[in-house]
Enzyme design. Structure first.
Site, PDB file in Angstrom:
ATOM      1  N   PHE A   3     -29.983  21.992   2.829  1.00  7.42           N
ATOM      2  CA  PHE A   3     -30.538  21.542   1.557  1.00  7.42           C
ATOM      3  C   PHE A   3     -31.452  22.644   1.031  1.00  7.42           C
ATOM      4  O   PHE A   3     -32.287  23.162   1.773  1.00  7.42           O
ATOM      5  CB  PHE A   3     -31.314  20.244   1.785  1.00  7.42           C
ATOM      6  CG  PHE A   3     -31.739  19.557   0.520  1.00  7.42           C
ATOM      7  CD1 PHE A   3     -30.833  18.830  -0.231  1.00  7.42           C
ATOM      8  CD2 PHE A   3     -33.048  19.639   0.081  1.00  7.42           C
ATOM      9  CE1 PHE A   3     -31.228  18.188  -1.388  1.00  7.42           C
ATOM     10  CE2 PHE A   3     -33.446  18.999  -1.085  1.00  7.42           C
ATOM     11  CZ  PHE A   3     -32.528  18.271  -1.818  1.00  7.42           C
TER      12      PHE A   3
ATOM     13  N   ASP B 102     -33.554  19.063  10.800  1.00  6.33           N
ATOM     14  CA  ASP B 102     -33.865  18.187   9.682  1.00  6.33           C
ATOM     15  C   ASP B 102     -32.950  16.956   9.765  1.00  6.33           C
ATOM     16  O   ASP B 102     -31.713  17.097   9.765  1.00  6.33           O
ATOM     17  CB  ASP B 102     -33.667  18.934   8.352  1.00  6.33           C
ATOM     18  CG  ASP B 102     -34.213  18.139   7.176  1.00  6.33           C
ATOM     19  OD1 ASP B 102     -34.139  16.897   7.210  1.00  6.33           O
ATOM     20  OD2 ASP B 102     -34.701  18.769   6.216  1.00  6.33           O
TER      21      ASP B 102
ATOM     22  N   TYR C  50     -37.313   7.687   2.617  1.00  4.26           N
ATOM     23  CA  TYR C  50     -36.861   6.973   1.407  1.00  4.26           C
ATOM     24  C   TYR C  50     -35.343   6.937   1.290  1.00  4.26           C
ATOM     25  O   TYR C  50     -34.816   6.274   0.420  1.00  4.26           O
ATOM     26  CB  TYR C  50     -37.466   7.605   0.140  1.00  4.26           C
ATOM     27  CG  TYR C  50     -37.262   9.111   0.036  1.00  4.26           C
ATOM     28  CD1 TYR C  50     -36.065   9.641  -0.417  1.00  4.26           C
ATOM     29  CD2 TYR C  50     -38.264   9.983   0.426  1.00  4.26           C
ATOM     30  CE1 TYR C  50     -35.878  11.010  -0.485  1.00  4.26           C
ATOM     31  CE2 TYR C  50     -38.093  11.352   0.361  1.00  4.26           C
ATOM     32  CZ  TYR C  50     -36.890  11.871  -0.088  1.00  4.26           C
ATOM     33  OH  TYR C  50     -36.696  13.221  -0.139  1.00  4.26           O
ATOM     34  N   LYS C  51     -34.623   7.684   2.155  1.00  4.70           N
ATOM     35  CA  LYS C  51     -33.149   7.653   2.100  1.00  4.70           C
ATOM     36  C   LYS C  51     -32.664   6.461   2.927  1.00  4.70           C
ATOM     37  O   LYS C  51     -32.923   5.322   2.550  1.00  4.70           O
ATOM     38  CB  LYS C  51     -32.597   8.998   2.580  1.00  4.70           C
ATOM     39  CG  LYS C  51     -32.911  10.128   1.586  1.00  4.70           C
ATOM     40  CD  LYS C  51     -32.482  11.501   2.060  1.00  4.70           C
ATOM     41  CE  LYS C  51     -32.824  12.535   0.977  1.00  4.70           C
ATOM     42  NZ  LYS C  51     -32.862  13.908   1.492  1.00  4.70           N
TER      43      LYS C  51
ATOM     44  N   ARG D 121     -20.301  11.831  -4.212  1.00  8.50           N
ATOM     45  CA  ARG D 121     -20.823  11.468  -2.896  1.00  8.50           C
ATOM     46  C   ARG D 121     -21.116   9.967  -2.823  1.00  8.50           C
ATOM     47  O   ARG D 121     -21.701   9.399  -3.739  1.00  8.50           O
ATOM     48  CB  ARG D 121     -22.105  12.273  -2.672  1.00  8.50           C
ATOM     49  CG  ARG D 121     -22.707  12.144  -1.315  1.00  8.50           C
ATOM     50  CD  ARG D 121     -23.866  13.103  -1.159  1.00  8.50           C
ATOM     51  NE  ARG D 121     -25.036  12.669  -1.939  1.00  8.50           N
ATOM     52  CZ  ARG D 121     -26.284  13.053  -1.696  1.00  8.50           C
ATOM     53  NH1 ARG D 121     -26.535  13.898  -0.714  1.00  8.50           N
ATOM     54  NH2 ARG D 121     -27.282  12.619  -2.430  1.00  8.50           N
TER      55      ARG D 121
HETATM   56  C1  LIG Z   1     -33.679  14.863   0.692  1.00 10.51           C
HETATM   57  C2  LIG Z   1     -33.945  16.141   1.399  1.00 10.51           C
HETATM   58  C3  LIG Z   1     -35.127  16.865   1.174  1.00 10.51           C
HETATM   59  C4  LIG Z   1     -36.135  16.415   0.146  1.00 10.51           C
HETATM   60  O1  LIG Z   1     -37.436  16.762   0.496  1.00 10.51           O
HETATM   61  P1  LIG Z   1     -38.677  16.051  -0.194  1.00 10.51           P
HETATM   62  O2  LIG Z   1     -39.821  16.965   0.094  1.00 10.51           O
HETATM   63  O3  LIG Z   1     -38.831  14.709   0.458  1.00 10.51           O
HETATM   64  O4  LIG Z   1     -38.393  15.904  -1.646  1.00 10.51           O
HETATM   65  C5  LIG Z   1     -35.353  17.996   1.935  1.00 10.51           C
HETATM   66  N1  LIG Z   1     -34.439  18.424   2.842  1.00 10.51           N
HETATM   67  C6  LIG Z   1     -33.285  17.757   3.066  1.00 10.51           C
HETATM   68  C7  LIG Z   1     -32.327  18.246   4.083  1.00 10.51           C
HETATM   69  C8  LIG Z   1     -33.002  16.611   2.335  1.00 10.51           C
HETATM   70  O5  LIG Z   1     -31.849  15.980   2.505  1.00 10.51           O
END
Ligand SMILES: *Cc1c(COP(=O)(O)O)cnc(C)c1O
Length: 397
Positions: free
Chosen positions: A113, A184, A209-210, A356
């Site tokens: 990400f 992660d 939150y996911k 997705r």
């Molecule tokens: C959703 C996601 C994020 C988002 O990070 P936030 O700081 O919570 O906005 C970061 N890394 C990955 C791999 C994600 O899937």
């Protein structure tokens, strides 16, 4: 009633909607509204500052951390909540680099990400120690693990395709060459069984939150393996990670173990909402969730491939090689997704051409899959997406 039929009743799901986006933002647990209201009126309202002790606000980040620990195979007492996932990535990576000072390479992959990669770039620029971020294709990670690598930083489940890395094997190989690992779990926690202890992972981070359904703005979490817990140096040395925050010493001294990964004031209202989601998670095992997720994703792929031949599967076909999402490629994927959303089938679009769909057994069942595919067949077969209003890109996709 099956356990998942029961958990489904515990979420608010809007009438007429099939919500296949719990991988981006989980739905509202019904109990959250009253819980947040009572945290506001009975705790904030009545207790004011005494709520930190009386209502236990100050210890919630590790209390809830222990409940998440069960879902990710972490030892109790080694997970803490706070900040956002991007911040937790920075902290974990900074500590891991600090524990491996002779090496300069951070190895990651092009499926990671972007925020994780951006945070690594920012950290490198602040450190000014000549670190480099090397990103290779996901399938080539293993062959690039050599004795220059300080830290292997990967997202276990690819946010676009759902491709799952072999955490145990890659961690083992990283350790063999003398590298540490930062995993992660953004698309793993609550999606697939994770066993950080068995994999011997060094650091892990994730969000709530996911799949965990803590609500928009719910805090991130961080895990530090017990063997590093007293050695890891927190780069973000905030007062609540201090050994004695209320002594107000002028110099920083890291708190015990995972406590040192706290930075500042925790988000009390958001944690109140998250606790109601954790009450639902307490009812299930990740093995049961995974078994059900595989049934649902296999059903979805079979039905979509039969009904929508213009879509091509972007996720691994073997369910054991993917997380709990299914992605399809389609050149006009953005417009097609807008057309689905307009008809109550909610997924999301990831550039350049990925549609997705997340599968979340706590509230999605086989009837939802049939309903979603019926709408997809209509939208795709009859080109209902081919309208100008579906092609206007919104700020959040
Ligand atoms: C959703 C996601 C994020 C988002 O990070 P936030 O700081 O919570 O906005 C970061 N890394 C990955 C791999 C994600 O899937």
């Amino acid at each position: 009633m099956s356990i998942f039929a029961k958990t489904k009743t515990m979420f608010h799901l809007p009438e007429g909607m099939v919500y296949l986006d719990g991988n981006s933002l989980g739905p509202l647990p019904r109990a959250a509204t009253a819980r947040v209201a009572s945290t506001m009126t009975d705790e904030w309202g009545e207790m004011l500052i005494t709520g930190w002790n009386k209502a236990g606000w100050m210890t919630k980040p590790t209390e809830i951390g222990d409940r998440i620990a069960r879902l990710i195979g972490a030892e109790a007492g080694h997970v803490v909540l706070g900040d956002t996932l991007s911040i937790k990535v920075y902290q974990a990576l900074a500590s891991a680099l600090d524990l491996n000072p002779a090496r300069k390479v951070i190895l990651s992959d092009t499926g990671n990400f972007p925020s994780d990669l951006y945070m690594a770039e920012g950290l490198i620029a602040s450190l000014k120690q000549g670190h480099i971020l090397k990103t290779v294709a996901p399938e080539d990670v293993a062959e690039h693990l050599d004795d220059t690598v300080a830290v292997l930083m990967l997202t276990e489940v690819d946010y676009r395709t759902g491709r799952l890395h072999d955490m145990a094997a890659l961690t083992k190989q990283a350790h063999t060459v003398g590298a540490l690992t930062v995993w992660d779990l953004a698309h793993s926690a609550g999606a697939t069984p994770v066993d950080l202890t068995a994999a011997n992972a060094d650091f892990a981070v994730g969000c709530t939150y996911k799949y965990l359904n803590g609500g928009p703005g719910a805090p991130g979490f961080i895990y530090v393996a017990p063997r590093h817990a007293e050695a890891a140096r927190p780069a973000l040395s905030g007062w609540l990670g201090h050994a004695a925050p209320f002594s107000f010493h002028l110099n920083y001294a890291a708190g015990a173990g995972i406590e040192r990964m706290r930075v500042g004031t925790p988000p009390v209202l958001q944690m109140a909402a998250l606790e109601t989601a954790m009450d639902i998670w307490d009812m299930v095992t990740m093995d049961a969730v995974r078994a059900r997720s595989i049934v649902l994703t296999e059903l979805f792929i079979a039905e979509v491939e039969a009904a929508c031949p213009m879509l091509s599967l972007a996720s691994p076909r073997d369910p054991h090689q993917r997380g709990s999402q299914v992605s399809f490629r389609f050149a006009e994927g953005y417009a097609a997704m807008q057309a689905l959303i307009a008809r109550g089938v909610i997924g999301d679009f990831r550039a350049p051409d990925i549609m997705r769909f997340g599968f979340t057994p706590l509230f999605i069942d086989a009837a939802d899959v049939h309903a979603a595919v019926a709408v997809m067949a209509d939208v795709m077969g009859n080109r209902l997406w081919d309208r100008p209003e579906y092609k206007i890109r919104a700020r959040v996709t």
